[in-house]
Design an enzyme around this catalytic site. Structure first.
Site, PDB file in Angstrom:
ATOM      1  N   ASP A  31     -29.214   9.284 -18.565  1.00  9.51           N
ATOM      2  CA  ASP A  31     -28.765   9.858 -19.839  1.00  9.51           C
ATOM      3  C   ASP A  31     -27.591  10.821 -19.666  1.00  9.51           C
ATOM      4  O   ASP A  31     -27.378  11.708 -20.476  1.00  9.51           O
ATOM      5  CB  ASP A  31     -29.927  10.545 -20.571  1.00  9.51           C
ATOM      6  CG  ASP A  31     -30.497  11.698 -19.767  1.00  9.51           C
ATOM      7  OD1 ASP A  31     -30.095  11.870 -18.595  1.00  9.51           O
ATOM      8  OD2 ASP A  31     -31.347  12.437 -20.309  1.00  9.51           O
ATOM      9  N   HIS A 234      -6.882   1.326  -1.122  1.00 16.02           N
ATOM     10  CA  HIS A 234      -7.638   2.096  -2.106  1.00 16.02           C
ATOM     11  C   HIS A 234      -8.824   2.792  -1.448  1.00 16.02           C
ATOM     12  O   HIS A 234      -9.959   2.689  -1.899  1.00 16.02           O
ATOM     13  CB  HIS A 234      -8.081   1.211  -3.277  1.00 16.02           C
ATOM     14  CG  HIS A 234      -6.948   0.916  -4.199  1.00 16.02           C
ATOM     15  ND1 HIS A 234      -7.017   0.033  -5.242  1.00 16.02           N
ATOM     16  CD2 HIS A 234      -5.677   1.392  -4.239  1.00 16.02           C
ATOM     17  CE1 HIS A 234      -5.865  -0.021  -5.874  1.00 16.02           C
ATOM     18  NE2 HIS A 234      -5.030   0.792  -5.287  1.00 16.02           N
ATOM     19  N   ASP A 251      -2.694  10.231  -1.686  1.00 20.31           N
ATOM     20  CA  ASP A 251      -2.175   9.662  -2.935  1.00 20.31           C
ATOM     21  C   ASP A 251      -2.970  10.326  -4.052  1.00 20.31           C
ATOM     22  O   ASP A 251      -4.126   9.971  -4.277  1.00 20.31           O
ATOM     23  CB  ASP A 251      -2.359   8.140  -2.923  1.00 20.31           C
ATOM     24  CG  ASP A 251      -1.755   7.462  -4.149  1.00 20.31           C
ATOM     25  OD1 ASP A 251      -1.472   8.158  -5.148  1.00 20.31           O
ATOM     26  OD2 ASP A 251      -1.580   6.225  -4.105  1.00 20.31           O
ATOM     27  N   ASP A 262       1.762  10.535 -10.179  1.00 20.80           N
ATOM     28  CA  ASP A 262       1.246   9.646  -9.126  1.00 20.80           C
ATOM     29  C   ASP A 262       2.102   9.862  -7.878  1.00 20.80           C
ATOM     30  O   ASP A 262       3.211   9.343  -7.788  1.00 20.80           O
ATOM     31  CB  ASP A 262       1.347   8.198  -9.650  1.00 20.80           C
ATOM     32  CG  ASP A 262       0.771   7.178  -8.695  1.00 20.80           C
ATOM     33  OD1 ASP A 262       0.184   7.574  -7.668  1.00 20.80           O
ATOM     34  OD2 ASP A 262       0.910   5.969  -8.980  1.00 20.80           O
ATOM     35  N   HIS A 341       1.801  -4.587  -1.323  1.00 18.48           N
ATOM     36  CA  HIS A 341       1.676  -4.160  -2.724  1.00 18.48           C
ATOM     37  C   HIS A 341       3.055  -4.057  -3.362  1.00 18.48           C
ATOM     38  O   HIS A 341       4.076  -4.230  -2.698  1.00 18.48           O
ATOM     39  CB  HIS A 341       0.918  -2.833  -2.827  1.00 18.48           C
ATOM     40  CG  HIS A 341       1.526  -1.689  -2.058  1.00 18.48           C
ATOM     41  ND1 HIS A 341       2.671  -1.041  -2.466  1.00 18.48           N
ATOM     42  CD2 HIS A 341       1.147  -1.087  -0.900  1.00 18.48           C
ATOM     43  CE1 HIS A 341       2.954  -0.076  -1.611  1.00 18.48           C
ATOM     44  NE2 HIS A 341       2.056  -0.087  -0.643  1.00 18.48           N
ATOM     45  N   HIS A 345       5.362   0.839 -10.363  1.00 20.06           N
ATOM     46  CA  HIS A 345       4.811   0.389 -11.641  1.00 20.06           C
ATOM     47  C   HIS A 345       5.211   1.369 -12.726  1.00 20.06           C
ATOM     48  O   HIS A 345       5.614   2.505 -12.439  1.00 20.06           O
ATOM     49  CB  HIS A 345       3.279   0.301 -11.540  1.00 20.06           C
ATOM     50  CG  HIS A 345       2.652   1.527 -10.911  1.00 20.06           C
ATOM     51  ND1 HIS A 345       2.357   2.659 -11.624  1.00 20.06           N
ATOM     52  CD2 HIS A 345       2.302   1.807  -9.616  1.00 20.06           C
ATOM     53  CE1 HIS A 345       1.832   3.575 -10.818  1.00 20.06           C
ATOM     54  NE2 HIS A 345       1.801   3.093  -9.584  1.00 20.06           N
ATOM     55  N   HIS A 352      -1.114   3.129 -14.258  1.00 20.62           N
ATOM     56  CA  HIS A 352      -0.405   1.832 -14.313  1.00 20.62           C
ATOM     57  C   HIS A 352      -0.186   1.584 -15.798  1.00 20.62           C
ATOM     58  O   HIS A 352      -1.058   1.058 -16.486  1.00 20.62           O
ATOM     59  CB  HIS A 352      -1.225   0.725 -13.655  1.00 20.62           C
ATOM     60  CG  HIS A 352      -1.503   1.015 -12.199  1.00 20.62           C
ATOM     61  ND1 HIS A 352      -2.608   0.572 -11.532  1.00 20.62           N
ATOM     62  CD2 HIS A 352      -0.792   1.730 -11.286  1.00 20.62           C
ATOM     63  CE1 HIS A 352      -2.575   0.991 -10.277  1.00 20.62           C
ATOM     64  NE2 HIS A 352      -1.488   1.700 -10.095  1.00 20.62           N
ATOM     65  N   GLU A 378       7.201   3.508  -4.436  1.00 21.06           N
ATOM     66  CA  GLU A 378       6.165   3.755  -3.439  1.00 21.06           C
ATOM     67  C   GLU A 378       6.060   2.698  -2.353  1.00 21.06           C
ATOM     68  O   GLU A 378       5.025   2.049  -2.208  1.00 21.06           O
ATOM     69  CB  GLU A 378       4.815   3.919  -4.135  1.00 21.06           C
ATOM     70  CG  GLU A 378       4.450   2.805  -5.120  1.00 21.06           C
ATOM     71  CD  GLU A 378       3.061   2.998  -5.725  1.00 21.06           C
ATOM     72  OE1 GLU A 378       2.113   3.163  -4.952  1.00 21.06           O
ATOM     73  OE2 GLU A 378       2.949   2.981  -6.965  1.00 21.06           O
ATOM     74  N   TYR A 382       1.658  -0.469   6.637  1.00 22.85           N
ATOM     75  CA  TYR A 382       0.268  -0.268   7.057  1.00 22.85           C
ATOM     76  C   TYR A 382      -0.007  -1.190   8.239  1.00 22.85           C
ATOM     77  O   TYR A 382      -0.017  -2.407   8.086  1.00 22.85           O
ATOM     78  CB  TYR A 382      -0.685  -0.582   5.897  1.00 22.85           C
ATOM     79  CG  TYR A 382      -0.216   0.043   4.600  1.00 22.85           C
ATOM     80  CD1 TYR A 382      -0.549   1.343   4.262  1.00 22.85           C
ATOM     81  CD2 TYR A 382       0.643  -0.672   3.737  1.00 22.85           C
ATOM     82  CE1 TYR A 382      -0.078   1.926   3.093  1.00 22.85           C
ATOM     83  CE2 TYR A 382       1.124  -0.098   2.572  1.00 22.85           C
ATOM     84  CZ  TYR A 382       0.759   1.204   2.255  1.00 22.85           C
ATOM     85  OH  TYR A 382       1.248   1.772   1.100  1.00 22.85           O
ATOM     86  N   ARG A 400       2.779   5.773   3.340  1.00 23.63           N
ATOM     87  CA  ARG A 400       3.334   5.474   2.015  1.00 23.63           C
ATOM     88  C   ARG A 400       3.967   6.756   1.508  1.00 23.63           C
ATOM     89  O   ARG A 400       3.462   7.854   1.765  1.00 23.63           O
ATOM     90  CB  ARG A 400       2.247   4.987   1.046  1.00 23.63           C
ATOM     91  CG  ARG A 400       2.774   4.751  -0.373  1.00 23.63           C
ATOM     92  CD  ARG A 400       1.844   3.923  -1.272  1.00 23.63           C
ATOM     93  NE  ARG A 400       0.599   4.599  -1.604  1.00 23.63           N
ATOM     94  CZ  ARG A 400      -0.574   4.308  -1.080  1.00 23.63           C
ATOM     95  NH1 ARG A 400      -0.698   3.344  -0.188  1.00 23.63           N
ATOM     96  NH2 ARG A 400      -1.672   4.981  -1.430  1.00 23.63           N
ATOM     97  N   GLU A 402       5.529   8.178  -2.175  1.00 21.53           N
ATOM     98  CA  GLU A 402       5.578   7.791  -3.597  1.00 21.53           C
ATOM     99  C   GLU A 402       6.086   8.933  -4.468  1.00 21.53           C
ATOM    100  O   GLU A 402       5.570  10.047  -4.414  1.00 21.53           O
ATOM    101  CB  GLU A 402       4.170   7.372  -4.065  1.00 21.53           C
ATOM    102  CG  GLU A 402       4.080   7.045  -5.549  1.00 21.53           C
ATOM    103  CD  GLU A 402       2.723   6.484  -5.961  1.00 21.53           C
ATOM    104  OE1 GLU A 402       1.714   6.811  -5.307  1.00 21.53           O
ATOM    105  OE2 GLU A 402       2.688   5.724  -6.949  1.00 21.53           O
TER     106      GLU A 402
HETATM  107  N1  GLY Z   1      -2.371   5.725  -7.118  1.00 18.76           N
HETATM  108  C1  GLY Z   1      -2.291   4.401  -7.560  1.00 18.76           C
HETATM  109  C2  GLY Z   1      -0.978   3.828  -7.282  1.00 18.76           C
HETATM  110  O1  GLY Z   1      -0.227   4.371  -6.503  1.00 18.76           O
HETATM  111  O2  GLY Z   1      -0.584   2.868  -7.869  1.00 18.76           O
HETATM  112 MN    MN Z   2      -0.269   6.441  -6.020  1.00 20.30          MN
HETATM  113 MN    MN Z   3       1.476   4.338  -7.858  1.00 16.89          MN
END
Ligand code: GLY
Ligand code: MN
Ligand code: MN
Length: 436
Positions: A31, A234, A251, A262, A341, A345, A352, A378, A382, A400, A402
Protein backbone atom coordinates in the site's frame (compact mmCIF):
# COMPACT_ATOMS: atom_id res chain seq x y z
CA UNK A 1 -4.62 30.91 -20.50
CA UNK A 2 -1.24 29.19 -20.69
CA UNK A 3 0.76 29.85 -23.82
CA UNK A 4 1.21 26.10 -24.39
CA UNK A 5 -2.57 25.51 -24.35
CA UNK A 6 -3.11 28.35 -26.84
CA UNK A 7 -0.47 26.95 -29.18
CA UNK A 8 -1.97 23.48 -28.94
CA UNK A 9 -5.43 24.84 -29.78
CA UNK A 10 -3.97 26.60 -32.83
CA UNK A 11 -2.87 23.22 -34.15
CA UNK A 12 -6.11 21.34 -33.44
CA UNK A 13 -8.40 20.68 -36.36
CA UNK A 14 -11.73 22.49 -36.65
CA UNK A 15 -14.60 20.73 -34.90
CA UNK A 16 -12.34 18.81 -32.57
CA UNK A 17 -11.99 18.24 -28.85
CA UNK A 18 -8.99 16.91 -26.90
CA UNK A 19 -8.90 14.80 -23.75
CA UNK A 20 -5.48 14.78 -22.08
CA UNK A 21 -5.13 12.92 -18.78
CA UNK A 22 -2.63 13.43 -15.96
CA UNK A 23 -0.67 10.51 -14.53
CA UNK A 24 -1.94 8.41 -11.64
CA UNK A 25 -0.05 7.38 -8.55
CA UNK A 26 1.66 4.02 -8.96
CA UNK A 27 1.98 1.29 -6.37
CA UNK A 28 5.54 0.58 -5.27
CA UNK A 29 4.72 -2.24 -2.88
CA UNK A 30 1.55 -3.31 -1.06
CA UNK A 31 0.00 0.00 0.00
CA UNK A 32 2.90 2.37 -0.63
CA UNK A 33 3.35 4.42 -3.78
CA UNK A 34 6.30 5.64 -5.80
CA UNK A 35 6.89 9.34 -5.45
CA UNK A 36 4.41 10.93 -7.87
CA UNK A 37 5.73 12.15 -11.22
CA UNK A 38 3.35 14.04 -13.51
CA UNK A 39 2.88 12.90 -17.11
CA UNK A 40 5.25 15.01 -19.19
CA UNK A 41 2.76 15.97 -21.93
CA UNK A 42 0.15 16.91 -19.36
CA UNK A 43 2.69 18.88 -17.33
CA UNK A 44 3.92 20.68 -20.44
CA UNK A 45 0.43 21.78 -21.45
CA UNK A 46 -1.20 22.49 -18.09
CA UNK A 47 1.50 23.01 -15.44
CA UNK A 48 -0.93 21.26 -13.07
CA UNK A 49 0.98 19.10 -10.59
CA UNK A 50 -1.61 16.69 -9.21
CA UNK A 51 -2.51 13.13 -10.18
CA UNK A 52 -5.82 11.98 -11.74
CA UNK A 53 -6.71 15.31 -13.42
CA UNK A 54 -8.04 15.47 -17.00
CA UNK A 55 -7.73 18.42 -19.37
CA UNK A 56 -10.50 18.93 -21.92
CA UNK A 57 -9.71 21.34 -24.72
CA UNK A 58 -12.43 22.31 -27.18
CA UNK A 59 -11.43 23.98 -30.42
CA UNK A 60 -13.57 26.98 -31.29
CA UNK A 61 -15.36 27.22 -27.93
CA UNK A 62 -15.61 30.57 -26.14
CA UNK A 63 -14.15 28.87 -23.07
CA UNK A 64 -12.00 26.18 -24.59
CA UNK A 65 -10.02 24.91 -21.60
CA UNK A 66 -11.58 22.85 -18.80
CA UNK A 67 -9.70 20.96 -16.13
CA UNK A 68 -11.25 18.10 -14.18
CA UNK A 69 -9.43 17.79 -10.86
CA UNK A 70 -9.58 15.89 -7.59
CA UNK A 71 -12.09 17.72 -5.38
CA UNK A 72 -11.15 19.23 -2.03
CA UNK A 73 -11.70 16.65 0.70
CA UNK A 74 -10.60 17.38 4.29
CA UNK A 75 -10.28 13.71 5.25
CA UNK A 76 -8.28 12.72 2.14
CA UNK A 77 -6.13 15.81 2.47
CA UNK A 78 -5.33 15.01 6.10
CA UNK A 79 -4.17 11.56 5.06
CA UNK A 80 -2.59 12.14 1.67
CA UNK A 81 -1.82 15.81 1.17
CA UNK A 82 -3.28 19.11 0.00
CA UNK A 83 -5.30 19.49 -3.16
CA UNK A 84 -5.94 22.50 -5.35
CA UNK A 85 -9.54 21.50 -5.85
CA UNK A 86 -11.86 23.18 -8.34
CA UNK A 87 -11.30 26.63 -6.80
CA UNK A 88 -7.52 26.33 -6.86
CA UNK A 89 -7.50 25.13 -10.46
CA UNK A 90 -9.44 28.22 -11.56
CA UNK A 91 -7.51 30.63 -9.37
CA UNK A 92 -3.97 29.39 -9.96
CA UNK A 93 -3.79 27.57 -13.29
CA UNK A 94 -5.44 29.81 -15.86
CA UNK A 95 -8.24 27.41 -16.78
CA UNK A 96 -11.58 28.62 -18.15
CA UNK A 97 -13.56 26.15 -16.07
CA UNK A 98 -12.84 23.45 -13.53
CA UNK A 99 -14.94 20.55 -12.26
CA UNK A 100 -14.49 17.62 -9.96
CA UNK A 101 -12.99 14.67 -11.79
CA UNK A 102 -15.74 12.57 -10.22
CA UNK A 103 -18.11 14.26 -12.71
CA UNK A 104 -16.00 13.38 -15.73
CA UNK A 105 -17.80 10.11 -16.61
CA UNK A 106 -21.20 11.77 -16.45
CA UNK A 107 -19.96 14.72 -18.55
CA UNK A 108 -18.33 12.61 -21.25
CA UNK A 109 -21.38 12.62 -23.53
CA UNK A 110 -21.55 16.41 -23.37
CA UNK A 111 -17.82 16.73 -23.96
CA UNK A 112 -17.80 14.57 -27.07
CA UNK A 113 -21.19 15.30 -28.63
CA UNK A 114 -21.10 17.30 -31.83
CA UNK A 115 -17.34 16.93 -32.38
CA UNK A 116 -16.17 15.06 -35.43
CA UNK A 117 -12.66 14.59 -34.14
CA UNK A 118 -11.25 13.54 -30.81
CA UNK A 119 -7.62 13.97 -29.80
CA UNK A 120 -6.86 11.15 -27.40
CA UNK A 121 -3.99 8.73 -26.89
CA UNK A 122 -5.28 5.21 -26.35
CA UNK A 123 -3.44 2.49 -24.43
CA UNK A 124 -1.88 4.64 -21.72
CA UNK A 125 -4.73 5.05 -19.23
CA UNK A 126 -6.83 1.88 -19.49
CA UNK A 127 -9.54 3.09 -17.15
CA UNK A 128 -10.12 6.22 -19.21
CA UNK A 129 -9.85 4.18 -22.43
CA UNK A 130 -12.74 2.03 -21.16
CA UNK A 131 -14.93 5.06 -20.40
CA UNK A 132 -14.38 6.50 -23.87
CA UNK A 133 -14.81 3.18 -25.66
CA UNK A 134 -17.94 2.42 -23.71
CA UNK A 135 -19.43 5.77 -24.63
CA UNK A 136 -18.61 5.32 -28.32
CA UNK A 137 -20.11 1.85 -28.26
CA UNK A 138 -23.30 2.99 -26.54
CA UNK A 139 -23.84 5.70 -29.11
CA UNK A 140 -23.34 3.22 -31.96
CA UNK A 141 -25.82 0.81 -30.40
CA UNK A 142 -28.32 3.63 -30.25
CA UNK A 143 -27.72 4.21 -33.95
CA UNK A 144 -26.61 7.74 -33.17
CA UNK A 145 -30.06 8.84 -32.03
CA UNK A 146 -28.90 10.53 -28.83
CA UNK A 147 -25.60 12.09 -29.77
CA UNK A 148 -23.17 12.04 -32.63
CA UNK A 149 -19.80 10.94 -31.26
CA UNK A 150 -16.44 11.69 -32.92
CA UNK A 151 -15.65 9.49 -35.90
CA UNK A 152 -11.96 10.34 -36.13
CA UNK A 153 -9.62 9.73 -33.27
CA UNK A 154 -6.21 11.37 -33.41
CA UNK A 155 -3.23 10.75 -31.15
CA UNK A 156 -2.21 14.22 -29.85
CA UNK A 157 1.30 13.03 -28.93
CA UNK A 158 3.00 13.99 -32.22
CA UNK A 159 1.67 17.57 -31.94
CA UNK A 160 2.75 17.92 -28.31
CA UNK A 161 6.03 16.16 -29.09
CA UNK A 162 6.88 18.70 -31.79
CA UNK A 163 6.00 21.53 -29.43
CA UNK A 164 8.21 20.06 -26.71
CA UNK A 165 11.08 19.55 -29.13
CA UNK A 166 11.53 23.28 -29.70
CA UNK A 167 12.38 24.79 -26.33
CA UNK A 168 11.10 28.24 -25.41
CA UNK A 169 13.27 30.76 -23.59
CA UNK A 170 11.48 29.91 -20.36
CA UNK A 171 12.27 26.24 -20.86
CA UNK A 172 15.93 26.89 -21.67
CA UNK A 173 16.14 28.84 -18.40
CA UNK A 174 14.76 25.88 -16.44
CA UNK A 175 17.04 23.46 -18.28
CA UNK A 176 20.04 25.62 -17.49
CA UNK A 177 19.08 25.47 -13.84
CA UNK A 178 18.72 21.65 -13.96
CA UNK A 179 22.12 21.52 -15.69
CA UNK A 180 23.82 23.85 -13.19
CA UNK A 181 22.62 21.82 -10.22
CA UNK A 182 23.80 18.54 -11.75
CA UNK A 183 27.13 20.05 -12.86
CA UNK A 184 27.79 21.24 -9.32
CA UNK A 185 26.86 17.81 -7.96
CA UNK A 186 29.45 16.25 -10.30
CA UNK A 187 32.07 18.73 -9.10
CA UNK A 188 31.21 17.73 -5.53
CA UNK A 189 31.66 14.05 -6.44
CA UNK A 190 35.09 14.79 -7.92
CA UNK A 191 36.04 16.49 -4.69
CA UNK A 192 34.78 13.71 -2.44
CA UNK A 193 35.44 10.41 -4.22
CA UNK A 194 38.33 8.39 -2.83
CA UNK A 195 39.35 4.73 -2.63
CA UNK A 196 37.27 2.68 -0.20
CA UNK A 197 34.15 4.79 -0.60
CA UNK A 198 31.06 2.91 -1.78
CA UNK A 199 29.34 3.77 -5.06
CA UNK A 200 26.11 4.19 -3.04
CA UNK A 201 27.69 6.89 -0.91
CA UNK A 202 28.57 8.87 -4.03
CA UNK A 203 24.99 8.46 -5.25
CA UNK A 204 23.67 9.65 -1.88
CA UNK A 205 25.83 12.74 -1.65
CA UNK A 206 25.00 13.82 -5.20
CA UNK A 207 21.26 13.34 -4.75
CA UNK A 208 21.26 15.15 -1.41
CA UNK A 209 23.14 18.03 -3.00
CA UNK A 210 20.68 18.23 -5.91
CA UNK A 211 17.69 18.39 -3.58
CA UNK A 212 19.44 20.92 -1.40
CA UNK A 213 19.79 23.15 -4.49
CA UNK A 214 16.09 22.95 -5.32
CA UNK A 215 15.89 19.95 -7.65
CA UNK A 216 12.98 17.58 -7.06
CA UNK A 217 15.54 14.77 -7.25
CA UNK A 218 17.37 12.88 -9.96
CA UNK A 219 16.06 12.94 -13.51
CA UNK A 220 16.68 9.17 -13.90
CA UNK A 221 18.33 6.49 -11.79
CA UNK A 222 21.97 7.51 -11.38
CA UNK A 223 24.67 5.26 -12.81
CA UNK A 224 27.68 5.19 -10.48
CA UNK A 225 30.11 2.56 -11.73
CA UNK A 226 33.60 1.95 -10.38
CA UNK A 227 36.14 -0.12 -12.35
CA UNK A 228 34.59 -2.47 -14.89
CA UNK A 229 31.08 -1.59 -13.67
CA UNK A 230 31.57 1.35 -16.02
CA UNK A 231 31.39 -1.07 -18.94
CA UNK A 232 27.78 -1.95 -18.05
CA UNK A 233 25.74 0.77 -19.74
CA UNK A 234 22.79 0.82 -17.35
CA UNK A 235 24.57 -0.18 -14.16
CA UNK A 236 22.28 1.12 -11.43
CA UNK A 237 23.01 -1.20 -8.52
CA UNK A 238 25.56 1.33 -7.23
CA UNK A 239 26.63 -0.76 -4.27
CA UNK A 240 30.29 -1.69 -4.75
CA UNK A 241 33.39 -0.24 -3.06
CA UNK A 242 35.56 2.04 -5.20
CA UNK A 243 39.09 0.80 -5.73
CA UNK A 244 42.40 2.60 -5.85
CA UNK A 245 43.64 2.66 -9.43
CA UNK A 246 40.15 2.31 -10.99
CA UNK A 247 38.07 4.84 -12.87
CA UNK A 248 34.59 5.81 -11.78
CA UNK A 249 31.88 6.61 -14.32
CA UNK A 250 29.04 8.79 -13.03
CA UNK A 251 25.96 9.37 -15.20
CA UNK A 252 23.65 11.52 -13.08
CA UNK A 253 21.26 14.37 -13.81
CA UNK A 254 18.92 16.56 -11.80
CA UNK A 255 15.24 17.22 -12.38
CA UNK A 256 14.21 20.85 -11.94
CA UNK A 257 10.53 21.78 -12.33
CA UNK A 258 10.14 18.69 -14.46
CA UNK A 259 13.16 19.36 -16.71
CA UNK A 260 16.04 16.90 -16.89
CA UNK A 261 19.75 17.34 -17.13
CA UNK A 262 21.91 14.38 -18.12
CA UNK A 263 25.65 14.49 -17.38
CA UNK A 264 28.35 11.83 -17.46
CA UNK A 265 31.86 12.26 -16.16
CA UNK A 266 34.56 9.59 -15.83
CA UNK A 267 37.53 10.18 -13.55
CA UNK A 268 40.12 8.31 -11.48
CA UNK A 269 39.03 7.18 -8.01
CA UNK A 270 42.42 8.17 -6.55
CA UNK A 271 42.68 11.47 -8.43
CA UNK A 272 45.30 10.43 -11.00
CA UNK A 273 44.67 8.77 -14.40
CA UNK A 274 46.94 5.83 -15.26
CA UNK A 275 48.56 6.22 -18.71
CA UNK A 276 46.20 3.56 -20.15
CA UNK A 277 43.11 5.22 -18.69
CA UNK A 278 44.27 8.56 -19.99
CA UNK A 279 44.75 7.17 -23.51
CA UNK A 280 41.18 5.90 -23.66
CA UNK A 281 39.88 9.08 -22.04
CA UNK A 282 41.66 11.34 -24.52
CA UNK A 283 40.12 9.47 -27.45
CA UNK A 284 36.59 9.83 -26.05
CA UNK A 285 37.11 13.48 -25.12
CA UNK A 286 38.36 14.36 -28.58
CA UNK A 287 35.31 12.69 -30.16
CA UNK A 288 32.97 14.40 -27.70
CA UNK A 289 34.36 17.87 -28.45
CA UNK A 290 34.05 17.27 -32.18
CA UNK A 291 30.50 15.96 -31.82
CA UNK A 292 29.52 19.04 -29.80
CA UNK A 293 30.83 21.21 -32.63
CA UNK A 294 28.80 19.08 -35.03
CA UNK A 295 25.53 19.67 -33.11
CA UNK A 296 24.53 22.73 -35.13
CA UNK A 297 21.83 23.91 -37.50
CA UNK A 298 21.72 21.93 -40.72
CA UNK A 299 23.48 18.76 -39.63
CA UNK A 300 21.11 15.84 -39.19
CA UNK A 301 20.81 13.52 -36.23
CA UNK A 302 21.93 10.54 -38.32
CA UNK A 303 24.91 12.44 -39.70
CA UNK A 304 26.02 13.14 -36.15
CA UNK A 305 25.67 9.46 -35.22
CA UNK A 306 27.68 8.42 -38.30
CA UNK A 307 30.30 11.05 -37.49
CA UNK A 308 30.69 9.68 -33.94
CA UNK A 309 31.05 6.15 -35.30
CA UNK A 310 33.72 7.23 -37.76
CA UNK A 311 35.71 9.14 -35.13
CA UNK A 312 35.44 6.41 -32.53
CA UNK A 313 36.41 3.72 -35.03
CA UNK A 314 39.53 5.76 -35.80
CA UNK A 315 40.12 6.02 -32.06
CA UNK A 316 39.74 2.26 -31.60
CA UNK A 317 42.36 1.74 -34.29
CA UNK A 318 44.66 4.21 -32.61
CA UNK A 319 44.34 2.28 -29.33
CA UNK A 320 44.92 -1.05 -31.07
CA UNK A 321 41.41 -2.31 -30.31
CA UNK A 322 40.57 -2.71 -34.00
CA UNK A 323 42.70 -3.30 -37.05
CA UNK A 324 41.83 -2.68 -40.69
CA UNK A 325 40.48 -0.01 -42.95
CA UNK A 326 38.09 2.40 -41.22
CA UNK A 327 35.57 2.07 -44.04
CA UNK A 328 35.52 -1.73 -43.80
CA UNK A 329 35.33 -1.69 -40.02
CA UNK A 330 32.33 0.65 -40.18
CA UNK A 331 30.65 -1.49 -42.80
CA UNK A 332 31.12 -4.57 -40.61
CA UNK A 333 29.96 -2.58 -37.56
CA UNK A 334 33.12 -3.71 -35.77
CA UNK A 335 32.84 -0.66 -33.48
CA UNK A 336 29.72 -2.14 -31.82
CA UNK A 337 31.96 -4.24 -29.61
CA UNK A 338 33.21 -1.08 -27.84
CA UNK A 339 30.61 1.60 -28.72
CA UNK A 340 27.06 0.32 -28.82
CA UNK A 341 24.78 3.28 -28.13
CA UNK A 342 23.68 6.51 -29.73
CA UNK A 343 25.82 9.61 -29.43
CA UNK A 344 22.90 11.49 -27.93
CA UNK A 345 19.18 12.14 -27.73
CA UNK A 346 16.64 14.92 -27.30
CA UNK A 347 16.50 16.21 -23.75
CA UNK A 348 13.73 18.06 -21.93
CA UNK A 349 10.92 17.06 -19.59
CA UNK A 350 11.92 13.47 -20.27
CA UNK A 351 15.57 12.56 -20.24
CA UNK A 352 14.96 10.87 -23.60
CA UNK A 353 12.65 13.60 -24.75
CA UNK A 354 9.70 13.81 -27.12
CA UNK A 355 9.84 14.66 -30.82
CA UNK A 356 10.58 12.75 -34.00
CA UNK A 357 14.14 11.96 -35.07
CA UNK A 358 13.06 11.61 -38.69
CA UNK A 359 11.53 14.11 -41.06
CA UNK A 360 9.70 11.36 -42.82
CA UNK A 361 9.15 8.15 -40.93
CA UNK A 362 8.72 6.08 -44.10
CA UNK A 363 11.71 7.40 -45.96
CA UNK A 364 13.80 7.41 -42.77
CA UNK A 365 15.04 10.85 -43.64
CA UNK A 366 16.95 12.05 -40.62
CA UNK A 367 16.02 15.35 -39.06
CA UNK A 368 18.29 18.38 -39.35
CA UNK A 369 18.97 20.27 -36.13
CA UNK A 370 17.24 23.61 -35.62
CA UNK A 371 17.48 26.39 -33.02
CA UNK A 372 15.83 25.54 -29.69
CA UNK A 373 16.48 21.81 -29.85
CA UNK A 374 18.17 20.33 -26.78
CA UNK A 375 20.47 17.34 -27.14
CA UNK A 376 22.99 15.32 -25.22
CA UNK A 377 26.45 14.57 -26.62
CA UNK A 378 27.72 11.36 -25.08
CA UNK A 379 30.22 9.20 -26.91
CA UNK A 380 31.84 6.38 -24.96
CA UNK A 381 34.23 3.45 -25.17
CA UNK A 382 33.67 0.32 -23.13
CA UNK A 383 36.30 -2.42 -23.19
CA UNK A 384 34.94 -5.63 -21.66
CA UNK A 385 37.11 -7.00 -18.83
CA UNK A 386 37.33 -10.40 -20.52
CA UNK A 387 38.08 -9.12 -24.04
CA UNK A 388 41.17 -11.11 -24.94
CA UNK A 389 41.55 -9.32 -28.26
CA UNK A 390 42.06 -5.94 -26.54
CA UNK A 391 45.45 -4.87 -25.20
CA UNK A 392 45.51 -6.08 -21.56
CA UNK A 393 46.04 -2.59 -20.18
CA UNK A 394 42.67 -1.42 -21.54
CA UNK A 395 40.51 -4.33 -20.37
CA UNK A 396 37.74 -3.30 -17.99
CA UNK A 397 38.00 0.40 -18.80
CA UNK A 398 34.76 2.22 -19.54
CA UNK A 399 34.69 5.93 -20.40
CA UNK A 400 31.73 8.11 -21.33
CA UNK A 401 31.62 11.90 -21.35
CA UNK A 402 28.20 13.53 -21.66
CA UNK A 403 27.09 17.14 -21.92
CA UNK A 404 23.78 18.83 -22.73
CA UNK A 405 23.56 21.44 -25.48
CA UNK A 406 20.93 23.76 -26.93
CA UNK A 407 21.15 24.43 -30.65
CA UNK A 408 21.14 28.16 -31.47
CA UNK A 409 21.04 30.20 -34.72
CA UNK A 410 24.81 30.44 -34.77
CA UNK A 411 26.05 27.30 -33.00
CA UNK A 412 25.11 25.84 -29.66
CA UNK A 413 25.25 26.51 -25.93
CA UNK A 414 26.75 23.90 -23.64
CA UNK A 415 24.44 23.89 -20.61
CA UNK A 416 26.72 21.61 -18.60
CA UNK A 417 30.04 23.44 -18.98
CA UNK A 418 29.95 24.01 -15.20
CA UNK A 419 31.73 20.71 -14.57
CA UNK A 420 35.10 20.26 -16.20
CA UNK A 421 35.96 17.29 -18.39
CA UNK A 422 39.54 18.35 -19.04
CA UNK A 423 41.66 15.52 -17.55
CA UNK A 424 44.36 17.84 -16.18
CA UNK A 425 41.74 20.07 -14.58
CA UNK A 426 39.98 17.05 -13.08
CA UNK A 427 43.26 15.86 -11.55
CA UNK A 428 44.05 19.34 -10.22
CA UNK A 429 40.57 19.68 -8.73
CA UNK A 430 40.78 16.27 -7.09
CA UNK A 431 44.24 16.89 -5.69
CA UNK A 432 43.31 20.31 -4.37
CA UNK A 433 40.26 18.99 -2.51
CA UNK A 434 40.42 17.73 1.05
CA UNK A 435 40.34 14.06 0.00
CA UNK A 436 42.68 12.02 2.16
N1 GLY B 1 21.34 8.73 -18.55
C1 GLY B 1 20.70 8.17 -19.66
C2 GLY B 1 21.37 8.54 -20.90
O1 GLY B 1 22.48 9.00 -20.88
O2 GLY B 1 20.80 8.47 -21.95
MN1 MN C 1 23.34 10.03 -19.22
MN1 MN D 1 21.99 10.70 -22.15
Amino acid sequence: MREEIKRFIDQMEEGSVAIIPAAHEKTRSYDTEFKFRQDSDFWYLTGFPEPDAIAVITKGAKKPYTLYVRPRDPLMETWFGRRQGVEGAVKNFGVDKAHSVEKFGADLGKILAGHEKLYYRFAVDTELDQKILQYLNEQRVRRLKTAYPPHTIIDPTPIIGEMRLHKSEREVGLMQKAADIAAEAHVLAMKKVKPGMNEGQVEALMEAFMKDKGASGVAYNSIIGGGDNATILHYVENNMPLKDGDLILIDAGAEYQGYASDITRTFPVNGKFTPAQREVYDVVLDVQLKCIDFTVVGNTHQQRQDYSIELLTEGMKQLGLLKGKTKDLIKKKAYLKYYMHGVGHWLGLDVHDAGRYFVDQQAKQSRPYAPGMALTVEPGLYIPPDDRSAPAKYRGIGVRIEDDVIVTETGNINLTAGVTKDPDEIEALMQKSARK
